[in-house]
Design an enzyme around this catalytic site. Structure first.
Site, PDB file in Angstrom:
ATOM      1  CB  ILE A 108      30.570 -19.559  11.547  1.00 56.88           C
ATOM      2  CG1 ILE A 108      29.032 -19.600  11.561  1.00 56.88           C
ATOM      3  CG2 ILE A 108      31.127 -20.619  12.489  1.00 56.88           C
ATOM      4  CD1 ILE A 108      28.379 -18.766  10.510  1.00 56.88           C
ATOM      5  CE  LYS A 111      25.982 -24.433   7.253  1.00 59.08           C
ATOM      6  NZ  LYS A 111      26.808 -24.600   6.056  1.00 59.08           N
ATOM      7  CB  SER A 122      39.534 -21.089  20.118  1.00 60.53           C
ATOM      8  OG  SER A 122      40.138 -20.836  18.866  1.00 60.53           O
ATOM      9  NE  ARG A 123      43.926 -26.422  17.579  1.00 59.59           N
ATOM     10  CZ  ARG A 123      44.201 -27.255  16.577  1.00 59.59           C
ATOM     11  NH1 ARG A 123      45.322 -27.947  16.582  1.00 59.59           N
ATOM     12  NH2 ARG A 123      43.361 -27.384  15.567  1.00 59.59           N
ATOM     13  CG  ASP A 172      29.950 -25.435   4.490  1.00 60.70           C
ATOM     14  OD1 ASP A 172      30.035 -26.067   5.561  1.00 60.70           O
ATOM     15  OD2 ASP A 172      29.884 -24.202   4.429  1.00 60.70           O
TER      16      ASP A 172
END
Length: 307
Positions: A11, A87, A33-34, A165
């Protein structure tokens, strides 16, 4: 304003990064971020390290799955940063209320985004329904989970919401366009025998004027994907399709729809305005409907799902 993006997944790559890069309001100054990064942008693997190293970044946008989001959001607020939430805004309503209280106490902006509300024809649908007496509304939200969430196991775990979702996108539109509040009166949750969250849901709602309001969500759709809201009134029928991008009233198309890619630029413009105004936007009505569906829902076990 400089902004940090936390969680560089699908996303973020598909929507958040292009929206930020094309905006006159924002500069993508860091990522956390990993597993992902953005070329030419300061990259971190730990949020705390980013907050310490970049005091010039005033805003954090969180694109993480719902379950870990609260800890990240609270950490950013505690460091005096404004926070934007993909969201749903959290895994539980209690988390969201706690974040709101923290932001209010510290004078920070907090934004629970509902991207489907920014679809091109949602505002026009809301305006048309304002003075109409609703008799029936039905939501059909059916898509292929393998197409839209490939390999994303978190959606099947507690807090991942399952078919809610995408379904919460429909609920975000419904709660925005209807002039009267609704609440869940019944639900059937169809859960694969090898998963924790539903793959399909049927919902019934109370409407204060007695209208029949129902919804069907399904993640097993093959072929054409269906994102439709049909509202029957005494003045005729309104139909929103394509996730809110297309509007018909009594069968006649209204307006010229823009592509759905416009949703996220509008969200980031709204975040910039909230910060300018010192505001908070944490509308939890869509999430409340989902929570109530889980409370009232009758669980049915269905065939196992394999990605």
């Amino acid at each position: 304003m400089k902004i940090a993006l936390v969680g560089i997944g699908k996303i973020a790559v598909d929507q958040h990064i292009p929206a930020i890069n094309d905006s006159p309001d924002w500069e993508l100054a860091a990522t956390v971020s990993r597993h992902g990064s953005v070329d030419g942008v300061d990259a971190f693997t730990d949020l705390g390290d980013m907050l310490d190293a970049r005091p010039d970044i005033r805003v954090v946008s969180l694109c993480l799955p719902p379950v870990p989001r609260f800890a990240y959001a609270m950490q950013a607020l505690a460091a005096g940063r404004h926070v934007m939430l993909e969201k749903p805004p959290g895994a539980t309503l209690a988390e969201c209320h706690a974040l709101t209280a923290k932001a209010q106490a510290d004078g920070l902006s907090l934004y629970a985004t509902w991207h489907s509300r920014q679809a091109d024809m949602v505002a026009a649908a809301k305006e048309w329904l304002t003075d109409k007496r609703l008799t029936r509304l039905h939501v059909t939200w059916k898509e292929d989970v393998r197409r839209w969430h490939p390999g994303q196991d978190w959606i099947w775990e507690p807090g991942g919401l399952g078919v809610f979702d995408p379904g919460i996108n429909a609920l975000s539109i419904v709660t925005d366009i209807l002039p009267h509040p609704i609440h869940v009166t019944g639900a059937t949750l169809k859960v694969p025998e090898n998963r924790q969250t539903p793959i399909a849901v049927n919902l019934e709602f109370h409407h204060p004027q007695g209208a029949q309001v129902t919804a069907d969500f399904d993640w097993r759709q093959e072929g054409d994907q269906i994102w439709m809201i049909e509202a029957e009134t005494e003045a005729g029928t309104l139909t929103l399709t394509d996730g809110g991008a297309t509007l018909k009233i009594n069968g006649e198309r209204s307006g010229t729809a823009a592509p759905l890619g416009g949703e996220y630029p509008r969200l980031y413009a709204q975040m910039a305005q909230l910060i300018a105004d010192g505001g908070i936007d944490m509308d939890l009505r869509p999430m409340t409907l989902v929570a109530d569906a889980y409370t009232l829902g009758r669980r049915e076990t269905v065939a196992p799902f394999h990605d």
